[in-house]
Write a protein that holds these residues in place. Structure first.
Motif, mmCIF file in Angstrom:
data_model
loop_
_atom_site.group_PDB
_atom_site.id
_atom_site.type_symbol
_atom_site.label_atom_id
_atom_site.label_comp_id
_atom_site.label_asym_id
_atom_site.label_seq_id
_atom_site.Cartn_x
_atom_site.Cartn_y
_atom_site.Cartn_z
ATOM 1 N N GLU A 254 43.490 -59.370 -14.558
ATOM 2 C CA GLU A 254 44.187 -58.439 -13.671
ATOM 3 C C GLU A 254 44.721 -57.210 -14.067
ATOM 4 O O GLU A 254 45.262 -56.827 -13.140
ATOM 5 N N GLN A 255 44.188 -57.062 -15.096
ATOM 6 C CA GLN A 255 44.615 -55.415 -15.536
ATOM 7 C C GLN A 255 43.551 -54.316 -14.776
ATOM 8 O O GLN A 255 44.183 -53.382 -14.782
ATOM 9 N N ARG A 256 42.536 -54.968 -14.533
ATOM 10 C CA ARG A 256 41.699 -53.889 -13.869
ATOM 11 C C ARG A 256 42.264 -53.642 -12.293
ATOM 12 O O ARG A 256 42.983 -54.180 -11.696
ATOM 13 N N PRO A 257 42.060 -52.443 -11.768
ATOM 14 C CA PRO A 257 42.453 -52.018 -10.448
ATOM 15 C C PRO A 257 41.685 -52.718 -9.259
ATOM 16 O O PRO A 257 42.203 -52.933 -8.428
ATOM 17 N N ARG B 83 38.545 -54.056 -3.836
ATOM 18 C CA ARG B 83 37.509 -53.176 -4.431
ATOM 19 C C ARG B 83 38.231 -51.693 -4.566
ATOM 20 O O ARG B 83 37.354 -51.076 -5.379
ATOM 21 N N SER B 84 39.366 -51.501 -4.206
ATOM 22 C CA SER B 84 39.937 -50.274 -4.392
ATOM 23 C C SER B 84 39.872 -49.710 -5.920
ATOM 24 O O SER B 84 40.317 -50.645 -6.706
ATOM 25 N N HIS C 145 36.849 -47.095 -12.044
ATOM 26 C CA HIS C 145 36.962 -47.877 -13.050
ATOM 27 C C HIS C 145 35.467 -47.758 -13.823
ATOM 28 O O HIS C 145 35.205 -47.694 -15.194
ATOM 29 N N LEU C 146 34.350 -47.906 -13.048
ATOM 30 C CA LEU C 146 32.968 -47.749 -13.637
ATOM 31 C C LEU C 146 32.805 -46.501 -14.346
ATOM 32 O O LEU C 146 32.111 -46.447 -15.377
ATOM 33 N N GLU C 147 33.250 -45.427 -13.815
ATOM 34 C CA GLU C 147 32.991 -43.977 -14.271
ATOM 35 C C GLU C 147 33.672 -43.987 -15.652
ATOM 36 O O GLU C 147 33.121 -43.206 -16.637
ATOM 37 N N ALA D 264 37.298 -45.300 -0.995
ATOM 38 C CA ALA D 264 37.074 -46.695 -0.413
ATOM 39 C C ALA D 264 36.817 -47.615 -1.619
ATOM 40 O O ALA D 264 36.987 -48.979 -1.722
ATOM 41 N N TRP D 265 36.132 -47.311 -2.482
ATOM 42 C CA TRP D 265 35.628 -47.916 -3.710
ATOM 43 C C TRP D 265 36.399 -47.499 -4.872
ATOM 44 O O TRP D 265 36.276 -47.736 -6.013
#
Length: 151
Positions: free
Chosen positions: A26-29, A59-60, A65-67, A150-151
């Motif tokens: 739940e902490q991830r965007p 997915r926002s 986050h991956l970066e 969008a992502w």
């Protein structure tokens, strides 16, 4: 808004980086979790993970986050995204520390005009093949597009 999207992440030596993304957090965007793609030949692949998003809002923040993750080999990171309205998967790769969409031959991403307010999630646009002979949508000028990722 319901709009399914499939995502595949390919990256070398990324098992430690991707392991936390195989659990809900739940902490991830963004909301969701990956499953590892297994090869029928053990040890020959094992560098892929997949997930599916059922809606646009969860997915926002996903690419940002991956970066931010500590990829051991950032030059190998490839993110493939197929939105349900796309003709094919799009490709994102890390360039100068950012995940950017790599233009594929015979494709173009078409964007819709920005919504009148920010109540709805940003649209990723539509990735269309330009070599099929079918009609293509009209491209929205840059100044009229939604600036939110969008992502």
């Amino acid at each position: 808004m319901s709009r399914f999207a499939e995502v595949v992440v390919l990256a070398l030596d990324a098992e430690e980086v991707m392991e936390p993304l195989t659990r809900d957090d739940e902490q991830r965007p963004w909301r969701g979790r990956f499953v590892q793609i297994q090869s029928q030949w053990p040890g020959s692949f094992g560098n892929g993970w997949a997930t599916e998003f059922e809606r646009m809002r969860p997915r926002s923040g996903f690419l940002e986050h991956l970066e931010s993750l500590p990829w051991p080999r950032p030059e190998s990171v490839q993110v493939l995204i197929h939105d349900e309205e796309d003709d094919c998967f799009g490709l994102w790769m890390i360039q100068d520390g950012k995940l950017v969409e790599v233009r594929l031959p015979h494709t173009e991403r078409f964007h819709e005009p920005a919504p009148p307010n920010q109540d709805s999630p940003p649209s990723p646009g539509l990735l269309r093949r330009t070599d099929t002979g079918s009609g293509l949508p009209e491209q929205t000028p840059h100044h009229s597009r939604d600036p939110r990722p969008a992502w």
